[in-house]
Design a protein around this motif. Structure first.
Motif, PDB file in Angstrom:
ATOM      1  N   THR A  14       0.849  -1.067   0.011  1.00  0.00           N
ATOM      2  CA  THR A  14      -0.115   0.033   0.021  1.00  0.00           C
ATOM      3  C   THR A  14       0.935   1.171  -0.175  1.00  0.00           C
ATOM      4  O   THR A  14       1.693   1.440   0.564  1.00  0.00           O
ATOM      5  N   SER A  15       0.630   2.198  -0.637  1.00  0.00           N
ATOM      6  CA  SER A  15       1.080   3.377  -0.857  1.00  0.00           C
ATOM      7  C   SER A  15       0.158   4.619  -0.969  1.00  0.00           C
ATOM      8  O   SER A  15      -0.764   4.542  -1.500  1.00  0.00           O
ATOM      9  N   VAL A  16       0.619   5.710  -0.513  1.00  0.00           N
ATOM     10  CA  VAL A  16       0.006   7.261  -0.623  1.00  0.00           C
ATOM     11  C   VAL A  16       0.843   8.276  -1.136  1.00  0.00           C
ATOM     12  O   VAL A  16       2.062   8.333  -0.826  1.00  0.00           O
ATOM     13  N   ARG A  17       0.552   8.750  -2.084  1.00  0.00           N
ATOM     14  CA  ARG A  17       1.131   9.778  -2.971  1.00  0.00           C
ATOM     15  C   ARG A  17       0.523  11.131  -3.234  1.00  0.00           C
ATOM     16  O   ARG A  17      -0.597  10.964  -3.496  1.00  0.00           O
ATOM     17  N   PRO A  18       0.956  12.020  -2.734  1.00  0.00           N
ATOM     18  CA  PRO A  18       0.653  13.426  -2.912  1.00  0.00           C
ATOM     19  C   PRO A  18       0.407  13.902  -4.256  1.00  0.00           C
ATOM     20  O   PRO A  18       1.309  13.515  -5.022  1.00  0.00           O
ATOM     21  N   ARG A  19      -0.574  14.495  -4.732  1.00  0.00           N
ATOM     22  CA  ARG A  19      -0.603  14.931  -6.030  1.00  0.00           C
ATOM     23  C   ARG A  19      -0.615  16.376  -6.059  1.00  0.00           C
ATOM     24  O   ARG A  19      -0.632  17.151  -5.227  1.00  0.00           O
ATOM     25  N   PHE A  20      -0.411  17.200  -7.157  1.00  0.00           N
ATOM     26  CA  PHE A  20       0.003  18.360  -7.599  1.00  0.00           C
ATOM     27  C   PHE A  20      -1.439  19.197  -7.106  1.00  0.00           C
ATOM     28  O   PHE A  20      -1.098  20.379  -6.936  1.00  0.00           O
ATOM     29  N   ASP A  21      -2.337  18.885  -7.116  1.00  0.00           N
ATOM     30  CA  ASP A  21      -3.572  19.492  -6.727  1.00  0.00           C
ATOM     31  C   ASP A  21      -3.954  19.764  -5.246  1.00  0.00           C
ATOM     32  O   ASP A  21      -4.757  20.217  -4.916  1.00  0.00           O
ATOM     33  N   GLY A  22      -2.955  18.750  -4.446  1.00  0.00           N
ATOM     34  CA  GLY A  22      -3.361  19.097  -2.923  1.00  0.00           C
ATOM     35  C   GLY A  22      -4.032  17.548  -2.491  1.00  0.00           C
ATOM     36  O   GLY A  22      -4.014  17.452  -1.469  1.00  0.00           O
ATOM     37  N   SER A  23      -4.524  16.901  -3.379  1.00  0.00           N
ATOM     38  CA  SER A  23      -5.053  15.671  -3.398  1.00  0.00           C
ATOM     39  C   SER A  23      -3.959  14.508  -2.826  1.00  0.00           C
ATOM     40  O   SER A  23      -2.906  14.922  -3.060  1.00  0.00           O
ATOM     41  N   LEU A  24      -4.593  13.166  -2.598  1.00  0.00           N
ATOM     42  CA  LEU A  24      -3.748  12.354  -2.442  1.00  0.00           C
ATOM     43  C   LEU A  24      -4.094  10.975  -3.291  1.00  0.00           C
ATOM     44  O   LEU A  24      -5.443  10.922  -3.253  1.00  0.00           O
ATOM     45  N   SER A  25      -3.281  10.214  -3.862  1.00  0.00           N
ATOM     46  CA  SER A  25      -3.767   9.278  -4.371  1.00  0.00           C
ATOM     47  C   SER A  25      -3.264   7.716  -3.820  1.00  0.00           C
ATOM     48  O   SER A  25      -2.173   7.654  -2.950  1.00  0.00           O
ATOM     49  N   VAL A  26      -4.074   6.925  -3.533  1.00  0.00           N
ATOM     50  CA  VAL A  26      -3.886   5.775  -2.725  1.00  0.00           C
ATOM     51  C   VAL A  26      -3.618   4.514  -3.578  1.00  0.00           C
ATOM     52  O   VAL A  26      -4.464   4.383  -4.585  1.00  0.00           O
ATOM     53  N   TYR A  27      -2.747   3.660  -3.376  1.00  0.00           N
ATOM     54  CA  TYR A  27      -2.201   2.712  -4.588  1.00  0.00           C
ATOM     55  C   TYR A  27      -2.244   1.215  -3.603  1.00  0.00           C
ATOM     56  O   TYR A  27      -1.598   1.228  -2.512  1.00  0.00           O
ATOM     57  N   LEU A  28      -2.754   0.227  -4.345  1.00  0.00           N
ATOM     58  CA  LEU A  28      -2.701  -1.182  -3.623  1.00  0.00           C
ATOM     59  C   LEU A  28      -2.023  -2.080  -4.694  1.00  0.00           C
ATOM     60  O   LEU A  28      -2.462  -2.022  -5.981  1.00  0.00           O
ATOM     61  N   HIS A  29      -0.924  -2.554  -4.358  1.00  0.00           N
ATOM     62  CA  HIS A  29      -0.005  -3.339  -5.573  1.00  0.00           C
ATOM     63  C   HIS A  29       0.196  -2.509  -6.502  1.00  0.00           C
ATOM     64  O   HIS A  29       0.129  -3.203  -7.974  1.00  0.00           O
ATOM     65  N   GLY A  30       0.571  -1.435  -6.597  1.00  0.00           N
ATOM     66  CA  GLY A  30       0.671  -0.492  -7.682  1.00  0.00           C
ATOM     67  C   GLY A  30      -0.373  -0.034  -8.467  1.00  0.00           C
ATOM     68  O   GLY A  30      -0.458   0.593  -9.427  1.00  0.00           O
TER      69      GLY A  30
END
Length: 100
Positions: free
Chosen positions: A23-39
């Motif tokens: 699992t990973s969390v990545r910030p986005r340019f617009d201030g939101s966050l993207s959440v990933y599971l197995h990429g």
């Protein structure tokens, strides 16, 4: 809530990049966050209504394409931890009580 989900939520709350296991969390340019599971992108989290740097509300945009393709217990558990209403009845996955 599982330990990894609590860590994921801490990263969301603190608006920071984070990864552990699958699992990973990545910030986005617009201030939101993207959440990933197995990429695979499973959701965007938009923190809004900040008061004194404290989040008072959060919106979760579920990636329904990913949920349809990989409707696993882990995917649903991560989405539920984020606040999405994901259920399964008679083998059919529902998001906000709508079959996907």
């Amino acid at each position: 809530m599982r330990k990894i989900e609590q860590q994921m939520m801490n990263a969301v709350y603190n608006r920071q990049s984070w990864q552990s296991g699958n699992t990973s969390v990545r910030p986005r340019f617009d201030g939101s966050l993207s959440v990933y599971l197995h990429g695979n992108h499973i959701a965007n989290v938009i923190n809004s209504n900040m008061v004194d740097d404290v989040i008072t509300s959060r919106m979760v945009e579920v990636n329904t394409n990913t949920l349809r393709r990989w409707s696993t217990p882990t995917t649903k558990s991560r989405l539920r931890a984020l606040g999405a209403h994901v259920t399964t009845r008679k083998g059919v996955t529902y998001l906000d009580n709508v079959a996907i």
